[in-house]
Design a protein around this motif. Structure first.
Motif, PDB file in Angstrom:
ATOM      1  N   LEU A 264      -3.805  -6.041   2.507  1.00 20.13           N
ATOM      2  CA  LEU A 264      -2.744  -4.956   1.916  1.00 20.13           C
ATOM      3  C   LEU A 264      -1.964  -4.785   2.713  1.00 20.13           C
ATOM      4  O   LEU A 264      -1.751  -4.911   4.815  1.00 20.13           O
ATOM      5  CB  LEU A 264      -3.850  -3.868   2.560  1.00 20.13           C
ATOM      6  CG  LEU A 264      -4.996  -3.585   1.633  1.00 20.13           C
ATOM      7  CD1 LEU A 264      -5.884  -2.389   2.232  1.00 20.13           C
ATOM      8  CD2 LEU A 264      -4.788  -3.583   0.285  1.00 20.13           C
ATOM      9  N   ASN A 265      -0.779  -5.269   2.695  1.00 18.12           N
ATOM     10  CA  ASN A 265       0.218  -4.624   3.733  1.00 18.12           C
ATOM     11  C   ASN A 265       1.716  -3.752   3.345  1.00 18.12           C
ATOM     12  O   ASN A 265       0.836  -2.995   3.168  1.00 18.12           O
ATOM     13  CB  ASN A 265       1.606  -5.886   2.533  1.00 18.12           C
ATOM     14  CG  ASN A 265       2.896  -6.387   3.009  1.00 18.12           C
ATOM     15  OD1 ASN A 265       2.958  -6.155   4.554  1.00 18.12           O
ATOM     16  ND2 ASN A 265       4.249  -6.723   2.778  1.00 18.12           N
ATOM     17  N   PHE A 266       2.159  -3.609   4.636  1.00 15.34           N
ATOM     18  CA  PHE A 266       2.715  -2.451   5.216  1.00 15.34           C
ATOM     19  C   PHE A 266       1.990  -1.280   5.157  1.00 15.34           C
ATOM     20  O   PHE A 266       2.622  -0.020   5.167  1.00 15.34           O
ATOM     21  CB  PHE A 266       4.011  -1.800   4.201  1.00 15.34           C
ATOM     22  CG  PHE A 266       4.744  -2.961   3.434  1.00 15.34           C
ATOM     23  CD1 PHE A 266       5.837  -3.822   4.465  1.00 15.34           C
ATOM     24  CD2 PHE A 266       4.870  -3.576   2.080  1.00 15.34           C
ATOM     25  CE1 PHE A 266       6.551  -4.694   4.051  1.00 15.34           C
ATOM     26  CE2 PHE A 266       5.452  -4.791   1.830  1.00 15.34           C
ATOM     27  CZ  PHE A 266       6.475  -5.007   2.528  1.00 15.34           C
ATOM     28  N   THR A 267       1.161  -1.941   5.798  1.00 19.68           N
ATOM     29  CA  THR A 267      -0.245  -0.400   6.406  1.00 19.68           C
ATOM     30  C   THR A 267       0.063   0.452   7.149  1.00 19.68           C
ATOM     31  O   THR A 267      -0.406   1.462   7.809  1.00 19.68           O
ATOM     32  CB  THR A 267      -1.198  -1.600   7.025  1.00 19.68           C
ATOM     33  OG1 THR A 267      -1.042  -2.675   8.568  1.00 19.68           O
ATOM     34  CG2 THR A 267      -2.383  -2.017   5.892  1.00 19.68           C
ATOM     35  N   ARG A 268       1.836   0.239   8.678  1.00 20.55           N
ATOM     36  CA  ARG A 268       1.985   0.608   8.765  1.00 20.55           C
ATOM     37  C   ARG A 268       3.452   1.843   8.376  1.00 20.55           C
ATOM     38  O   ARG A 268       3.174   2.379   9.635  1.00 20.55           O
ATOM     39  CB  ARG A 268       2.674  -0.742  10.500  1.00 20.55           C
ATOM     40  CG  ARG A 268       1.776  -0.921  11.126  1.00 20.55           C
ATOM     41  CD  ARG A 268       2.311  -1.830  12.158  1.00 20.55           C
ATOM     42  NE  ARG A 268       2.100  -2.775  12.741  1.00 20.55           N
ATOM     43  CZ  ARG A 268       1.262  -2.499  14.070  1.00 20.55           C
ATOM     44  NH1 ARG A 268       1.141  -1.377  14.644  1.00 20.55           N
ATOM     45  NH2 ARG A 268      -0.230  -4.060  14.539  1.00 20.55           N
ATOM     46  N   SER A 269       3.508   1.441   7.062  1.00 14.77           N
ATOM     47  CA  SER A 269       3.798   2.938   6.776  1.00 14.77           C
ATOM     48  C   SER A 269       3.500   3.853   6.691  1.00 14.77           C
ATOM     49  O   SER A 269       2.174   3.950   6.499  1.00 14.77           O
ATOM     50  CB  SER A 269       4.819   1.666   5.239  1.00 14.77           C
ATOM     51  OG  SER A 269       5.112   3.266   4.798  1.00 14.77           O
ATOM     52  N   GLU A 270       4.194   5.109   7.622  1.00  9.97           N
ATOM     53  CA  GLU A 270       3.492   6.377   7.053  1.00  9.97           C
ATOM     54  C   GLU A 270       3.635   6.383   5.476  1.00  9.97           C
ATOM     55  O   GLU A 270       2.794   7.971   5.525  1.00  9.97           O
ATOM     56  CB  GLU A 270       4.956   7.294   7.758  1.00  9.97           C
ATOM     57  CG  GLU A 270       5.065   7.276   8.801  1.00  9.97           C
ATOM     58  CD  GLU A 270       5.907   8.409   9.478  1.00  9.97           C
ATOM     59  OE1 GLU A 270       6.682   9.058   8.419  1.00  9.97           O
ATOM     60  OE2 GLU A 270       6.706   8.398  10.932  1.00  9.97           O
TER      61      GLU A 270
ATOM     62  N   VAL B 141       0.745  -1.137   0.114  1.00 14.54           N
ATOM     63  CA  VAL B 141       0.268   0.153   0.096  1.00 14.54           C
ATOM     64  C   VAL B 141       0.782   0.916   0.147  1.00 14.54           C
ATOM     65  O   VAL B 141       0.289   2.057   0.224  1.00 14.54           O
ATOM     66  CB  VAL B 141      -1.101  -0.075   1.105  1.00 14.54           C
ATOM     67  CG1 VAL B 141      -2.298  -1.276   1.164  1.00 14.54           C
ATOM     68  CG2 VAL B 141       0.250  -0.133   2.196  1.00 14.54           C
ATOM     69  N   ARG B 142       2.453   1.293  -0.330  1.00 16.26           N
ATOM     70  CA  ARG B 142       3.228   2.096  -0.083  1.00 16.26           C
ATOM     71  C   ARG B 142       2.664   2.443  -1.342  1.00 16.26           C
ATOM     72  O   ARG B 142       3.148   3.984  -1.718  1.00 16.26           O
ATOM     73  CB  ARG B 142       4.773   1.488   0.547  1.00 16.26           C
ATOM     74  CG  ARG B 142       4.425   1.626   2.242  1.00 16.26           C
ATOM     75  CD  ARG B 142       6.269   0.998   2.158  1.00 16.26           C
ATOM     76  NE  ARG B 142       6.267  -0.303   1.599  1.00 16.26           N
ATOM     77  CZ  ARG B 142       7.302  -0.442   1.266  1.00 16.26           C
ATOM     78  NH1 ARG B 142       8.589  -0.644   2.690  1.00 16.26           N
ATOM     79  NH2 ARG B 142       7.534  -1.608   0.913  1.00 16.26           N
ATOM     80  N   ASP B 143       2.722   1.916  -2.247  1.00 11.49           N
ATOM     81  CA  ASP B 143       2.621   2.102  -3.869  1.00 11.49           C
ATOM     82  C   ASP B 143       1.393   3.076  -4.086  1.00 11.49           C
ATOM     83  O   ASP B 143       0.766   2.807  -4.441  1.00 11.49           O
ATOM     84  CB  ASP B 143       2.528   0.609  -5.157  1.00 11.49           C
ATOM     85  CG  ASP B 143       4.569  -0.025  -4.740  1.00 11.49           C
ATOM     86  OD1 ASP B 143       5.159   0.730  -3.809  1.00 11.49           O
ATOM     87  OD2 ASP B 143       4.123  -1.339  -4.797  1.00 11.49           O
TER      88      ASP B 143
ATOM     89  N   GLN C 165       2.057   4.839   3.470  1.00 13.74           N
ATOM     90  CA  GLN C 165       0.542   3.896   3.087  1.00 13.74           C
ATOM     91  C   GLN C 165       0.101   4.516   2.718  1.00 13.74           C
ATOM     92  O   GLN C 165      -0.855   6.106   2.669  1.00 13.74           O
ATOM     93  CB  GLN C 165       0.125   3.353   4.283  1.00 13.74           C
ATOM     94  CG  GLN C 165      -0.808   3.943   5.859  1.00 13.74           C
ATOM     95  CD  GLN C 165      -1.396   4.688   5.413  1.00 13.74           C
ATOM     96  OE1 GLN C 165      -2.558   3.893   4.535  1.00 13.74           O
ATOM     97  NE2 GLN C 165      -2.559   5.408   6.555  1.00 13.74           N
ATOM     98  N   ARG C 166      -1.287   3.950   1.657  1.00 13.93           N
ATOM     99  CA  ARG C 166      -2.015   4.587   0.329  1.00 13.93           C
ATOM    100  C   ARG C 166      -3.448   3.778   0.714  1.00 13.93           C
ATOM    101  O   ARG C 166      -4.190   3.446  -0.690  1.00 13.93           O
ATOM    102  CB  ARG C 166      -1.717   4.726  -0.746  1.00 13.93           C
ATOM    103  CG  ARG C 166      -0.350   5.947  -1.084  1.00 13.93           C
ATOM    104  CD  ARG C 166       0.257   5.878  -2.138  1.00 13.93           C
ATOM    105  NE  ARG C 166       1.390   6.626  -2.991  1.00 13.93           N
ATOM    106  CZ  ARG C 166       1.462   7.684  -2.917  1.00 13.93           C
ATOM    107  NH1 ARG C 166       0.182   8.147  -4.321  1.00 13.93           N
ATOM    108  NH2 ARG C 166       2.866   7.915  -3.540  1.00 13.93           N
ATOM    109  N   ILE C 167      -3.911   3.730   1.937  1.00 11.57           N
ATOM    110  CA  ILE C 167      -4.715   2.909   1.984  1.00 11.57           C
ATOM    111  C   ILE C 167      -5.806   3.616   1.561  1.00 11.57           C
ATOM    112  O   ILE C 167      -6.767   2.426   0.494  1.00 11.57           O
ATOM    113  CB  ILE C 167      -4.973   2.070   3.380  1.00 11.57           C
ATOM    114  CG1 ILE C 167      -3.652   1.309   4.393  1.00 11.57           C
ATOM    115  CG2 ILE C 167      -6.260   1.971   3.698  1.00 11.57           C
ATOM    116  CD1 ILE C 167      -4.025   1.244   5.355  1.00 11.57           C
TER     117      ILE C 167
END
Length: 481
Positions: free
Chosen positions: A154-160, A128-130, A162-164
């Motif tokens: 949805l992976n990497f959801t804890r990243s700042e 979801v960073r992409d 993220q584009r959830i």
């Protein structure tokens, strides 16, 4: 015994380098499955792994290569349908697999398509960073043509970064509303259950029941891991609290005995750490036990390093905090008995070892006794805080995480300046209460362990004791609260 047809077969699919292998590592609790690198195209072939329940395989997961050229593949698939033909999605994909391009230009994509067609459902892993790009939208449409239930993960959801919300909107536009948020590096505590619950809504009833049983098993296994972990910590603390060493009263002997004590405690903590890592299916690569990088410098976390103890709020007098006796409490022994009942003179001992010709010589001249070393209460508190922090970190760690756990200094520091006087702790028979390691008295189980040197497995004379087992079990229950 489950046969091949009763297995729920799941194809793990998605764009290249989104964390498909990482998801499988976390679901299987296997840090060695596949290969995880921060580079595209790491997985080149389909690999399978099974999840078991009560010793029987119930789910088979297939790790597939990343889809690398979805836009060109979609154009090619559309050209395969001749004017006037009415082919459904699976038929188009089956035709594609018979073409030379399936073993040539689109070989990687063909492996994904083939596995999805052969599976009961698919897990579509998304980084979801992409940003949502045209290649992702074409990818989704190709996967939809397989006609299989598809659950976006949805992976990497804890990243700042993220584009959830952006991804949720894109998925909804193609009819995918059931979604699971599952960060493979730091999954939520109930992340597995949520993923299986959402998947159960998409598959046929027999597989849904399999997933519900798997959810129960996951919950039971988590509870058992935590119960075992707290018992390992309780066992460590009882060992350290009960440990003691008798020494000749001269300064050199005391320093040598203290160094022996410190080394024994370090080794005992190391045993506990290794056991905890193993219990959570991690290895020594997943933990940095000795040093932390703070503000660009190296800060030593040795339990008995004088500067480290001072930094952690452990204050035991100048002599103790600055010399080889760091972390030790000293009792004067007479004819094998301590001076008074549990009398400690740890802080004052600093004065003794800085000048035996003062107070220490007068004591020795009067009593002709020996000295007994035990581990100071403050060190036991730091030890408990450090291992508690490790247990919580392991509980929340995904098996795809690459950065080792580092326990922050603030997590294990004591607040000795504001700590109240020791309080009376509840007896073993009472209901367990939570332990606040920064204030109050030590738990009653450790207070009792102080009176039983034979309880420590660090001593050669240690013997099995039913009372020790009761104390360990009671302390473990108190730690779980």
């Amino acid at each position: 015994m489950n046969n091949q047809s009763s297995l729920l077969r799941l194809a793990v699919v998605g764009h290249t380098n989104t964390g498909k292998t990482s998801l499988l590592r976390t679901l299987t609790r296997d840090t060695e499955f596949g290969e995880v690198r921060n580079s595209p195209g790491t997985t080149r072939h389909v690999e399978a792994v099974r999840l078991t329940n009560d010793g029987h395989a119930v789910v088979e997961l297939f790790d597939t290569p990343g889809i690398e050229d979805s836009m060109a593949l979609r154009d090619y698939l559309e050209r395969l349908v001749q004017p006037g033909e009415r082919l459904d999605g699976p038929s188009v994909l089956e035709r594609f697999l018979q073409m030379p391009e399936a073993v040539g230009r689109f070989e990687q994509e063909a492996r994904v398509v083939k596995q999805l067609l052969a599976s009961d459902a698919g897990l579509y892993v998304i980084d979801v960073r992409d940003p949502v790009l045209a290649k992702h939208q074409d990818e989704l449409r190709i996967l939809a043509w397989a006609g299989k239930p598809l659950l976006p993960v949805l992976n990497f959801t804890r990243s700042e970064e993220q584009r959830i919300d952006e991804w949720r909107a894109a998925l909804a536009s193609v009819g995918l509303h059931a979604i699971s948020e599952f960060d493979t590096v730091a999954p939520p505590l109930n992340g597995e259950e949520q993923l299986y619950e959402r998947l159960a809504l998409l598959v046929k009833e027999s597989h849904a029941q399999t997933l519900k049983a798997l959810i129960t098993n996951v919950q039971q296994q988590r509870a058992q891991r935590l119960e075992d972990a707290w018992r390992l910590l309780a066992d460590l603390l009882v060992d350290v609290a009960a440990w003691r060493m008798v020494s000749e009263p001269d300064e050199r002997s005391m320093q040598e005995s203290t160094r022996t004590m410190q080394e024994q405690v370090r080794k005992r903590e190391e045993r506990c750490v290794k056991a905890l890592l193993k219990r959570f299916n991690f290895t020594s690569r997943d933990y940095l036990p000795d040093t932390l990088s703070l503000d660009g410098t190296r800060w030593e976390m040795d339990l008995f390093n004088p500067d480290a103890l001072k930094d952690l709020g452990v204050h035991m007098g100048k002599g103790v905090a600055a010399g080889a006796l760091a972390g030790a409490t000293v009792d004067l022994l007479t004819l094998g008995f301590s001076l008074g009942s549990g009398t400690v003179i740890g802080a004052a001992a600093g004065g003794v070892w800085q000048g035996l010709d003062k107070w220490g010589q007068r004591l020795l001249g009067k009593w002709q006794g020996k000295m007994e070393l035990t581990v100071d209460d403050s060190v036991i508190r730091v030890l408990a805080l450090r291992q508690t922090a490790l247990i919580h970190a392991l509980e929340r760690r995904g098996h795809a995480a690459q950065i080792p756990i580092a326990i922050a200094r603030s997590v294990v520091a004591l607040d000795t300046e504001n700590s109240p006087e020791p309080e009376t702790t509840a007896p073993l028979a009472d209901a367990p209460t939570a332990v606040d390691w920064r204030k109050g008295g030590l738990p009653v189980e450790l207070t009792e362990a102080r009176l039983h040197a034979e309880w420590s497995t660090m001593l050669h004379m240690q013997n099995a004791s039913g009372r020790r087992e009761q104390a360990v079990a009671a302390l473990a229950a108190r730690l779980r609260v």
